[in-house]
Design an enzyme around this catalytic site. Structure first.
Site, PDB file in Angstrom:
ATOM      1  N   GLU A  82      45.314  42.468  34.829  1.00  0.00           N
ATOM      2  CA  GLU A  82      44.108  43.270  34.567  1.00  0.00           C
ATOM      3  C   GLU A  82      44.504  44.521  33.806  1.00  0.00           C
ATOM      4  OE1 GLU A  82      41.647  44.550  37.858  1.00  0.00           O
ATOM      5  OE2 GLU A  82      41.704  42.537  38.751  1.00  0.00           O
TER       6      GLU A  82
ATOM      7  N   GLU B   7      45.381  42.700  44.282  1.00  0.00           N
ATOM      8  CA  GLU B   7      45.466  44.102  44.709  1.00  0.00           C
ATOM      9  C   GLU B   7      45.355  44.246  46.232  1.00  0.00           C
ATOM     10  OE1 GLU B   7      42.722  46.540  42.493  1.00  0.00           O
ATOM     11  OE2 GLU B   7      43.464  45.842  40.563  1.00  0.00           O
TER      12      GLU B   7
HETATM   13  O1  IFM Z   1      36.832  46.103  39.205  1.00  0.00           O
HETATM   14  C1  IFM Z   1      38.122  46.260  39.697  1.00  0.00           C
HETATM   15  C2  IFM Z   1      38.734  44.927  40.066  1.00  0.00           C
HETATM   16  O2  IFM Z   1      37.960  44.237  40.980  1.00  0.00           O
HETATM   17  C3  IFM Z   1      40.098  45.132  40.658  1.00  0.00           C
HETATM   18  N1  IFM Z   1      40.911  45.945  39.799  1.00  0.00           N
HETATM   19  C4  IFM Z   1      40.372  47.186  39.317  1.00  0.00           C
HETATM   20  C5  IFM Z   1      39.012  46.938  38.681  1.00  0.00           C
HETATM   21  C6  IFM Z   1      38.417  48.259  38.170  1.00  0.00           C
HETATM   22  O3  IFM Z   1      38.250  49.145  39.224  1.00  0.00           O
END
Ligand code: IFM
Length: 451
Positions: free
Chosen positions: A360, A167
């Protein structure tokens, strides 16, 4: 054990964590300070005033945590490596004890039949590099590539699937434009400059890792679908989409920043920043793309009489947009709509032609424990079930999606939210670190076994 990128025939499953969110032990075995240690120490930056110094203590409890991962029945364990553990000053002197930790982690994963998927940068920049202007300094990109090679040299015989950044939108725009993440700089267009250097770091590292024989190198993006509510909102939404999505996909796929992006981000037309050859090097550098998806965004034209939404600070230069958040929402306030994931996967596959991994996906819910100590997180079960189904639909529609990775194993340090928002399928008692699998954990075990 499928240590390489899974093939397209079946959807593989995994679970993800990130170093600063779970490891703790921030002062152990020679680890240097990171920007998150510094940022969290500043009053008012993290909702509950806490930090990652203890977190889930996974640095000491990784065996127990890997037992939980393997108990899920997943193929992949996605984790990140803390740069300041490996190079406490960001560059130069390597800390062997930091590398030893990841060496043990990889071996312990493999011993349980888990394929490791390593992320090199999940936001914990060594503070020493931030002291030299962090991601606003081109040298940080070079330092990142050197760090990548140090890690690869140690783990590359056992880790085949690598991602450079997790990200980078958050690292660039939340970190340097909105200032709500480390390093906490609220400098508008600096977000675009940081974005370019993050991409450059990815490109430099990718080139060297590929040369060293890596075949499965990706980058993980939190792309997002934007849905304008009215025709008038379309133009301003284009600017938002450019800063969230196209700033990454343009260089990675076309080797260019598009005109719509340059209109809102003139910084990216600066030849001092974007030097000859940068974009060409980034083009085609990813073998796969990771997509982290949580929520879609409905947009409208902002009402000028209403105060600008603070979230817009993360989109410097974009016009007057407002976000409309519909119900249902998770505990962190994010709208739940699995159709956004399906659309994103289909569109991104069409746009890039690359294999995709959902790296994710998950949800924050209050997770109250019942009297018998269990957590009956039916909301999370519903969220996961619907988003796995959306991933299946995207595959059926032709998107080459190879894996679905749950965020996250453990309740952990949720950045600026501290420990107030929990995404884990395993509850972690902050007092004594007891791990308790939630109902969602059991549901995943059954669901994966049934597939
Ligand atoms: O916890 C975060 C993660 O570190 C990166 N993606 C989003 C998740 C939830 O906010």
């Amino acid at each position: 054990m499928p240590r390489h990128l899974p093939g397209p025939s079946t959807l593989a499953f995994g679970v993800a964590t990130a170093a600063y969110q779970i490891e703790g032990a921030t002062q152990e075995d020679g680890r240097g300070p990171s920007i998150w240690d510094t940022f969290a120490a500043r009053p008012g930056t993290v909702r509950d005033g806490k930090d990652g110094s203890v977190a889930c203590d996974s640095y000491h409890r990784f065996d127990e945590d890997l037992d939980l991962v393997s108990g899920l029945g997943v193929d992949w364990y996605r984790f990140s490596i803390a740069w300041p553990r490996v190079l406490p000053e960001g560059a130069g002197q390597v800390e062997p004890r930091g590398l030893d930790y990841y060496d043990r982690l990889v071996d312990a994963s493999l011993a349980r039949g888990l394929s490791p998927m390593a992320t090199l940068y999940h936001w914990d920049l060594p503070q020493a590099l931030e002291d030299r202007d962090g991601w606003l300094n081109r040298d940080t990109a070079e330092a990142f590539a050197d760090y990548a090679m140090v890690v690869h040299e140690r783990l590359g015989d056992r880790v085949q699937v690598w991602s450079t950044h997790n990200e980078p939108w958050c690292a660039a725009y939340l970190g340097y434009a909105a200032g709500v993440h480390a390093p906490g700089r609220k400098e508008g267009g600096a977000g675009h400059r940081a974005a370019h250097h993050l991409l450059l770091g990815h490109g430099l590292a990718a080139g060297r890792l590929h040369e060293a024989g890596v075949e499965d190198l990706g980058i993980v993006l939190n792309l997002a679908p934007f849905w304008p509510e009215t025709p008038e909102a379309e133009e301003v939404t284009d600017g938002i989409d450019a800063i969230r999505n196209r700033v990454w996909l343009g260089p990675l796929v076309d080797g260019a920043y598009d005109d719509g992006l340059l209109a809102v981000a003139p910084e990216l037309a600066d030849p001092q920043l974007v030097r000859d050859g940068d974009l060409e090097m980034i083009r085609g550098s990813a073998d796969w793309l990771g997509i982290n998806y949580y929520t879609p965004f409905h947009t409208t034209l902002a009402d000028p009489s209403v105060a600008r939404h603070p979230e817009l600070d993360a989109y410097p230069g974009a016009g007057a947009v407002s976000f409309v958040v519909r119900e249902p929402r998770t505990d962190i306030g994010w709208e739940v709509d699995a159709n956004g994931l399906e659309e994103l996967l289909v569109d991104t596959h069409r746009r890039t032609g690359l294999p995709l991994l959902v790296t994710e996906n998950g949800a924050a819910y209050p997770d109250d424990r019942t009297v018998d100590g269990t957590v009956d997180d039916q909301d999370r079960i519903g969220y996961l079930r619907d988003h796995i189904a959306a991933t299946d639909r995207a595959r059926a529609a032709g998107a080459d999606v190879r894996a679905y990775v749950v965020w996250t194993l453990l309740d952990n340090f949720e950045w600026a939210e501290g420990y107030t928002k929990t995404f884990g399928v395993v509850h972690v008692d902050a007092e004594d670190q007891t791990r308790t699998p939630k109902a969602s954990y059991r549901w995943l075990v059954d669901h994966l076994a049934a597939r």
